[in-house]
Scaffold this motif. Structure first.
Motif, PDB file in Angstrom:
ATOM      1  N   SER A   1       0.835  -1.203   0.000  1.00  0.00           N
ATOM      2  CA  SER A   1       0.000   0.000   0.000  1.00  0.00           C
ATOM      3  C   SER A   1       0.868   1.250   0.000  1.00  0.00           C
TER       4      SER A   1
ATOM      5  N   ASP B   1      -4.926   4.221   2.818  1.00  0.00           N
ATOM      6  CA  ASP B   1      -5.860   3.167   2.434  1.00  0.00           C
ATOM      7  C   ASP B   1      -6.658   2.625   3.606  1.00  0.00           C
TER       8      ASP B   1
ATOM      9  N   ILE C   1      -7.978  -1.019   4.582  1.00  0.00           N
ATOM     10  CA  ILE C   1      -7.728  -2.411   4.204  1.00  0.00           C
ATOM     11  C   ILE C   1      -8.413  -3.302   5.227  1.00  0.00           C
TER      12      ILE C   1
ATOM     13  N   SER D   1      -3.193   5.133   7.183  1.00  0.00           N
ATOM     14  CA  SER D   1      -4.089   4.093   6.693  1.00  0.00           C
ATOM     15  C   SER D   1      -4.817   3.428   7.855  1.00  0.00           C
TER      16      SER D   1
END
Length: 473
Positions: free
Chosen positions: A200, A204, A206, A222
């Motif tokens: 990544s 993000d 995830i 993230s």
């Protein structure tokens, strides 16, 4: 932005847009695919190239000796079925100016493609929506906001290599074993039941409820929430990471790490907040962490100003560790190594057994006990020992390991405090004559010198008796 020229149909070419051009590996990978496709078209002759129209596009298996290669150069929705091995999406070089992207949104349904492997090279300004089937394959979404939809229904879904540029991409990997390289956008990545690898570069989100995940975070900021047996490596910082049991997190900086299972491991990282509310935790080489564990903590080689709350802990310190410790359910162990180390257990309601360094000649240790009975054992280096508010604390010294200057700050403040002498060859009468009778007094403090030249100062203690010393013959 980079434009990759890809061979099209009928001798034409297609311009595929790749953003994130500073990522030379991504651009190089896309160019390599273009070269591979050109070789299969021109030299090997194994592909039947055709421009696709929106709607249904079918290539019957066995209808010729060549598998299908489909080329998309216009916006729309495309259904592709049968014997296709390659798809390219981009602008038609014959109708657009050089280095001009396809300014369109393209939707491709390849769920009925029958080949075992499908390669898709796509790059438009708006992005591509792609739906995979049971085949394995490669999907390159070079620019725009792409959507990849893997196969969750098939009993044996294929494995996909998914690579996207700097758009805000949505990747639903499906239940195969997928490899995902997501660019520098705000990507949403949902992982299935396979063994998956995610690299990544963006900010993000995830998630996964099943499967085995290996995730590397390079973009920072993230959010990760995955299940058991996961590996998350943070190479950036400011991440929010939750993993299931038997998982490992390699920390970055200023992360919030939640170990949600019965066991887990955190390696490295700086200024991270780490919690394990449902079980045990192993940490190694953390720096200036805030750690809260309901069960047992094994802490190895940490440094910096560290706060630890644990049911029970085994702590192996290292140079420049300043640990503030609270044991909440059982006695704990601290073992110092060479260097300057502090263990402040003043908040702990359960006993602490702390041992100073046994090798090296540099550094000092400071041990502070809590409200239980503590055992504080000096090492090679100078040490300051404080039993804390509990009674019957034991202050230990080992012949052959001790030999430095030591201070006991509160020996006379609680009933039952004692000194344990280990491996010293003293009888009670010899100790009285050779040590206590020769004690030095400085104000209200008393200093004794042992046979190995250990000097022990008792703060605010003016009189010592042999009854306060154990280990005498």
């Amino acid at each position: 932005m980079a434009i990759i020229t890809v061979a099209g149909a009928s001798g034409g070419t297609v311009q595929v847009t790749v953003d994130g051009a500073l990522n030379t590996a991504f651009v190089g990978r896309t160019q390599g695919l273009a070269d591979q496709l050109s070789d299969q078209l021109n030299n090997q002759g194994i592909l039947d190239a055709r421009y696709l129209n929106s709607g249904l596009n079918s290539k019957a298996t066995g209808s010729s000796n060549q598998s299908g290669y489909g080329v998309v150069t216009a916006a729309g929705s495309y259904q592709v079925s049968g014997d296709f091995r390659w798809l390219t999406v981009g602008s038609n070089s014959a109708t657009t100016a050089p280095s001009t992207a396809l300014d369109a949104w393209v939707n491709i349904d390849a769920s009925k493609v029958t080949t075992d492997y499908l390669s898709v090279v796509a790059g438009t300004t708006q992005g591509v929506s792609f739906r995979a089937g049971s085949q394995s394959g490669l999907f390159v979404g070079g620019s725009g906001d792409n959507l990849f939809q893997g196969n969750y229904l098939d009993q044996a879904p294929g494995a996909w290599d998914i690579r996207t540029g700097d758009g805000n991409d949505t990747i639903n990997g499906g239940n195969g074993n997928d490899t995902i390289y997501a660019g520098a956008g705000n990507n949403t990545i949902t992982l299935g039941t396979g063994v998956n690898y995610v690299h990544s570069d963006g900010q993000d989100t995830i998630t996964a409820t099943d499967g085995v995940q290996s995730i590397t975070l390079n973009g920072g900021n993230s959010f990760v929430n995955v299940g058991e047996n996961s590996l998350v490596v943070d190479a950036a910082g400011n991440e929010q990471i939750t993993v299931g049991g038997a998982s490992t997190v390699t920390g970055g900086s200023n992360d919030y790490i939640n170990m949600a299972g019965a066991t887990g491991t955190v390696e490295g990282g700086q200024l991270n907040t780490i919690s394990a509310a449902h079980g045990d935790l192993y940490t190694t080489h953390t720096d200036s962490a805030l750690i809260n564990v309901s069960g047992a903590l094994t802490f190895v080689g940490g440094t910096g100003d560290t706060t630890i709350t644990a049911g029970q802990a085994t702590i192996f310190g290292s140079n420049n560790l300043n640990a503030h410790f609270d044991g909440t359910s059982a006695d704990s162990l601290f073992v110092a190594n060479d260097g300057n180390e502090t263990l402040d257990g003043a908040s702990s309601a359960f006993g602490i057994h702390a041992f100073g360094n046994v090798v090296g000649t540099t550094g000092t240790q400071t041990f502070i006990g809590g409200s239980a009975s503590d055992t504080l054992v000096a090492g090679v280096g100078n040490a300051t020992l404080t039993g804390g508010s509990g009674a019957a604390n034991v202050f230990g010294f080992r012949d052959g390991i001790a030999g430095a200057d030591y201070t006991i700050t509160d020996f006379g403040s609680a009933a039952g405090n004692s000194v344990l002498l280990v491996d010293y060859d003293y009888t009670a009468s010899q100790f009285q004559q050779d040590v206590l009778d020769k004690a030095a007094h400085n104000g209200s403090n008393t200093t004794i010198t042992l046979a190995d030249n250990s000097k022990i100062t008792f703060v605010d203690v003016s009189d010592l008796t042999t009854n306060q010393f154990g280990g005498l013959k």
